[in-house]
Design a protein around this motif. Structure first.
Motif, PDB file in Angstrom:
ATOM      1  N   HIS A 103      -6.587   2.745  -4.223  1.00 17.86           N
ATOM      2  CA  HIS A 103      -7.190   3.694  -5.159  1.00 17.86           C
ATOM      3  C   HIS A 103      -8.334   4.498  -4.538  1.00 17.86           C
ATOM      4  CE1 HIS A 103      -4.690   1.905  -8.097  1.00 17.86           C
ATOM      5  NE2 HIS A 103      -5.421   0.861  -8.357  1.00 17.86           N
ATOM      6  N   VAL A 104      -8.791   4.110  -3.367  1.00 18.04           N
ATOM      7  CA  VAL A 104      -9.987   4.756  -2.807  1.00 18.04           C
ATOM      8  C   VAL A 104      -9.718   5.415  -1.460  1.00 18.04           C
ATOM      9  CG1 VAL A 104     -11.569   3.202  -4.004  1.00 18.04           C
ATOM     10  CG2 VAL A 104     -10.759   2.595  -1.721  1.00 18.04           C
ATOM     11  N   VAL A 105      -8.488   5.370  -0.973  1.00 17.71           N
ATOM     12  CA  VAL A 105      -8.170   5.996   0.317  1.00 17.71           C
ATOM     13  C   VAL A 105      -7.240   7.177   0.096  1.00 17.71           C
ATOM     14  CG1 VAL A 105      -8.528   3.892   1.654  1.00 17.71           C
ATOM     15  CG2 VAL A 105      -6.251   4.392   0.727  1.00 17.71           C
ATOM     16  N   PRO A 106      -7.367   8.239   0.902  1.00 15.03           N
ATOM     17  CA  PRO A 106      -6.511   9.414   0.713  1.00 15.03           C
ATOM     18  C   PRO A 106      -5.103   9.251   1.265  1.00 15.03           C
ATOM     19  CG  PRO A 106      -8.038   9.780   2.523  1.00 15.03           C
ATOM     20  CD  PRO A 106      -8.416   8.458   1.910  1.00 15.03           C
ATOM     21  N   LEU A 135       0.784  -1.235   0.000  1.00 11.70           N
ATOM     22  CA  LEU A 135       0.000   0.000   0.000  1.00 11.70           C
ATOM     23  C   LEU A 135       0.820   1.292   0.000  1.00 11.70           C
ATOM     24  CD1 LEU A 135      -2.982  -1.074   2.195  1.00 11.70           C
ATOM     25  CD2 LEU A 135      -3.201   0.355   0.187  1.00 11.70           C
ATOM     26  N   PRO A 136       1.813   1.451   0.857  1.00  6.78           N
ATOM     27  CA  PRO A 136       2.527   2.739   0.861  1.00  6.78           C
ATOM     28  C   PRO A 136       3.123   3.110  -0.487  1.00  6.78           C
ATOM     29  CG  PRO A 136       3.088   1.459   2.811  1.00  6.78           C
ATOM     30  CD  PRO A 136       2.298   0.554   1.919  1.00  6.78           C
ATOM     31  N   PHE A 137       3.718   2.150  -1.174  1.00  3.39           N
ATOM     32  CA  PHE A 137       4.355   2.440  -2.455  1.00  3.39           C
ATOM     33  C   PHE A 137       3.327   2.795  -3.523  1.00  3.39           C
ATOM     34  CE2 PHE A 137       6.911  -0.813  -0.211  1.00  3.39           C
ATOM     35  CZ  PHE A 137       7.998  -0.024   0.091  1.00  3.39           C
ATOM     36  N   THR A 138       2.173   2.143  -3.485  1.00  6.87           N
ATOM     37  CA  THR A 138       1.133   2.423  -4.468  1.00  6.87           C
ATOM     38  C   THR A 138       0.512   3.792  -4.228  1.00  6.87           C
ATOM     39  OG1 THR A 138       0.636   0.058  -4.550  1.00  6.87           O
ATOM     40  CG2 THR A 138      -0.978   1.544  -5.518  1.00  6.87           C
ATOM     41  N   VAL A 139       0.242   4.131  -2.973  1.00 13.14           N
ATOM     42  CA  VAL A 139      -0.374   5.415  -2.664  1.00 13.14           C
ATOM     43  C   VAL A 139       0.587   6.565  -2.934  1.00 13.14           C
ATOM     44  CG1 VAL A 139      -1.366   6.813  -0.819  1.00 13.14           C
ATOM     45  CG2 VAL A 139      -1.948   4.398  -0.977  1.00 13.14           C
ATOM     46  N   ILE A 140       1.867   6.399  -2.598  1.00 11.80           N
ATOM     47  CA  ILE A 140       2.852   7.451  -2.833  1.00 11.80           C
ATOM     48  C   ILE A 140       2.998   7.736  -4.326  1.00 11.80           C
ATOM     49  CG2 ILE A 140       5.325   7.962  -2.719  1.00 11.80           C
ATOM     50  CD1 ILE A 140       5.331   6.520   0.019  1.00 11.80           C
ATOM     51  N   GLU A 141       2.912   6.713  -5.154  1.00 15.34           N
ATOM     52  CA  GLU A 141       3.051   6.879  -6.604  1.00 15.34           C
ATOM     53  C   GLU A 141       1.814   7.501  -7.237  1.00 15.34           C
ATOM     54  OE1 GLU A 141       3.124   3.296  -8.952  1.00 15.34           O
ATOM     55  OE2 GLU A 141       4.828   4.029 -10.112  1.00 15.34           O
ATOM     56  N   ARG A 142       0.704   7.548  -6.514  1.00 17.39           N
ATOM     57  CA  ARG A 142      -0.564   7.976  -7.095  1.00 17.39           C
ATOM     58  C   ARG A 142      -0.534   9.420  -7.578  1.00 17.39           C
ATOM     59  NH1 ARG A 142      -5.181   6.856  -3.210  1.00 17.39           N
ATOM     60  NH2 ARG A 142      -4.405   8.735  -2.174  1.00 17.39           N
ATOM     61  N   GLY A 143       0.193  10.294  -6.881  1.00 16.64           N
ATOM     62  CA  GLY A 143       0.264  11.686  -7.305  1.00 16.64           C
ATOM     63  C   GLY A 143       0.841  11.829  -8.705  1.00 16.64           C
ATOM     64  N   ILE A 144       1.889  11.061  -8.993  1.00 15.09           N
ATOM     65  CA  ILE A 144       2.499  11.088 -10.326  1.00 15.09           C
ATOM     66  C   ILE A 144       1.535  10.540 -11.361  1.00 15.09           C
ATOM     67  CG2 ILE A 144       4.412  10.223 -11.721  1.00 15.09           C
ATOM     68  CD1 ILE A 144       6.043  10.037  -9.136  1.00 15.09           C
ATOM     69  N   VAL A 145       0.886   9.442 -11.030  1.00 19.06           N
ATOM     70  CA  VAL A 145      -0.039   8.815 -11.972  1.00 19.06           C
ATOM     71  C   VAL A 145      -1.203   9.742 -12.277  1.00 19.06           C
ATOM     72  CG1 VAL A 145      -1.603   6.871 -12.321  1.00 19.06           C
ATOM     73  CG2 VAL A 145       0.615   6.507 -11.236  1.00 19.06           C
ATOM     74  N   PHE A 189      -2.058   6.240   2.912  1.00 20.50           N
ATOM     75  CA  PHE A 189      -1.752   4.811   2.995  1.00 20.50           C
ATOM     76  C   PHE A 189      -1.996   4.237   4.388  1.00 20.50           C
ATOM     77  CE2 PHE A 189       2.391   6.620   4.152  1.00 20.50           C
ATOM     78  CZ  PHE A 189       2.772   5.814   5.219  1.00 20.50           C
ATOM     79  N   VAL A 190      -1.934   5.075   5.441  1.00 15.49           N
ATOM     80  CA  VAL A 190      -2.202   4.565   6.788  1.00 15.49           C
ATOM     81  C   VAL A 190      -3.651   4.097   6.899  1.00 15.49           C
ATOM     82  CG1 VAL A 190      -2.309   5.171   9.230  1.00 15.49           C
ATOM     83  CG2 VAL A 190      -0.408   5.989   7.833  1.00 15.49           C
ATOM     84  N   ILE A 191      -4.560   4.883   6.322  1.00 15.10           N
ATOM     85  CA  ILE A 191      -5.969   4.482   6.307  1.00 15.10           C
ATOM     86  C   ILE A 191      -6.143   3.205   5.493  1.00 15.10           C
ATOM     87  CG2 ILE A 191      -8.299   5.194   5.637  1.00 15.10           C
ATOM     88  CD1 ILE A 191      -7.414   8.088   6.016  1.00 15.10           C
ATOM     89  N   GLY A 192      -5.447   3.124   4.370  1.00 14.56           N
ATOM     90  CA  GLY A 192      -5.534   1.936   3.531  1.00 14.56           C
ATOM     91  C   GLY A 192      -5.024   0.695   4.231  1.00 14.56           C
ATOM     92  N   MET A 193      -3.909   0.818   4.940  1.00 14.69           N
ATOM     93  CA  MET A 193      -3.362  -0.327   5.664  1.00 14.69           C
ATOM     94  C   MET A 193      -4.315  -0.799   6.759  1.00 14.69           C
ATOM     95  SD  MET A 193       0.674   0.768   5.916  1.00 14.69           S
ATOM     96  CE  MET A 193       1.223  -0.785   6.620  1.00 14.69           C
ATOM     97  N   ALA A 194      -4.945   0.147   7.441  1.00 14.07           N
ATOM     98  CA  ALA A 194      -5.914  -0.223   8.476  1.00 14.07           C
ATOM     99  C   ALA A 194      -7.118  -0.927   7.864  1.00 14.07           C
ATOM    100  CB  ALA A 194      -6.349   1.025   9.240  1.00 14.07           C
TER     101      ALA A 194
END
Length: 316
Positions: A193-196, A114-124, A198-203
């Motif tokens: 893709h649906v969380v703002p 999750l952290p790597f996917t969410v961090i990359e989202r801004g670029i995508v 990555f901490v929320i996503g991991m939870a």
């Protein structure tokens, strides 16, 4: 007039400025034309290549997980050394517990994606909004790129567990673990893709995995579920992985136990004696494809109606 003089120099300067402005506009227009959305397969392969290039320059993304999986598998192997060669009653309980752990915890560690996917989202988001490619191409690339990584993790876990515990049928163990990890990573990508954050996503993913562990059939058999919750047993993809592990390990075995003299009696106790491993592997593969399809829909909606943001755009 300020731009005119006797020899016409002012007029020439104005003409030069107008000509240079027109050329600049042509250049900008040409550059804009060249940044339109790329073709399907080509951009998927380019994004997949970029993902592997990122792994090359940031090896910790994958090798941290390789180290975690390997160390935990070694700990399991050391704790239950050559468990598969024992036939006493305690070995039956230990086998079921180890297989539950393998399904529960190795899958649970997919939250590390999750952290790597969410961090990359801004670029995508910037690339998609500038029409470099369609968001579906990005998700296809993510799905393809996860195949070799999960294959490596499943291979290492299978090699260590099979070698140290002497369990049955290494091929089926590897295939089961591989498809289970593919499914768990697909779920982690969907949530990302649906969380703002990555901490929320991991939870959220941790909560879903905990839900699946509870209803997979190890702690309580399906017939003992309340009627209103029985459907949860089939929603959890852990169910199909764990019962296939159990079928592989216990089918055809005999034990020195009055309560469970054969492996078939163990499977009957857990109500999984009629399990078809091939069908369960198809279910796991279909589960992963369904999650990727959900990711396609989420990404398309986000970038079509919300312009990449996770909240509705303001009317202003």
């Amino acid at each position: 007039e300020p731009f005119l003089d006797d020899d016409g120099v002012g007029v020439k300067n104005v003409n030069k400025r107008a000509s240079s402005t027109y050329s600049l506009r042509q250049l900008v227009h040409k550059e804009q034309q060249q940044t339109f959305r790329s073709g399907g397969l080509t951009v998927v392969m380019e994004l997949t290549y970029r993902y592997f290039l990122n792994l090359w320059f940031n090896p910790g993304i994958l090798f941290t997980r390789v180290a975690m999986y390997s160390m935990l598998a070694l700990m399991v192997g050391g704790l239950f050394w050559e468990l598969g060669e024992r036939d006493d009653y305690e070995s039956i309980l230990s086998r079921a517990a180890v297989l539950f752990y393998c399904v529960a915890f190795f899958i649970f560690m997919s939250v590390a994606v999750l952290p790597f996917t969410v961090i990359e989202r801004g670029i995508v988001d910037k690339e998609v909004l500038n029409d470099y490619y369609h968001p579906i191409a990005y998700q296809m690339a993510q799905g393809l790129a996860s195949i070799p990584g999960t294959g490596l993790l499943a291979f290492l876990v299978s090699l260590i567990i099979m070698t140290m515990l002497k369990f049955n049928d290494p091929f089926w163990y590897f295939l089961n673990m591989y498809l289970a990890l593919l499914t768990s990573e697909a779920l982690a990508q969907l949530v990302s893709h649906v969380v703002p954050h990555f901490v929320i996503g991991m939870a959220l993913v941790a909560g879903l995995f905990g839900f699946f562990m509870l209803f997979q059939g190890f702690m309580i058999t399906p017939s003992e579920f309340p009627d209103r919750l029985r459907w949860t047993h089939y929603i959890a993809f852990h169910t199909y992985s764990w019962r296939s592990f159990m079928k592989t390990e216990f089918d055809g075995r005999t034990f020195d136990s009055e309560l469970f003299p054969t492996g078939e009696s163990v499977l009957q106790f857990y109500e999984i004696e009629d399990v078809n491993r091939g069908n369960d592997m198809i279910v796991l593969a279909g589960y992963a494809m369904f999650l990727h399809l959900c990711s396609f829909v989420v990404l398309h909606v986000r970038h079509t109606f919300f312009y990449g943001r996770l909240e509705a755009p303001s009317s202003s």
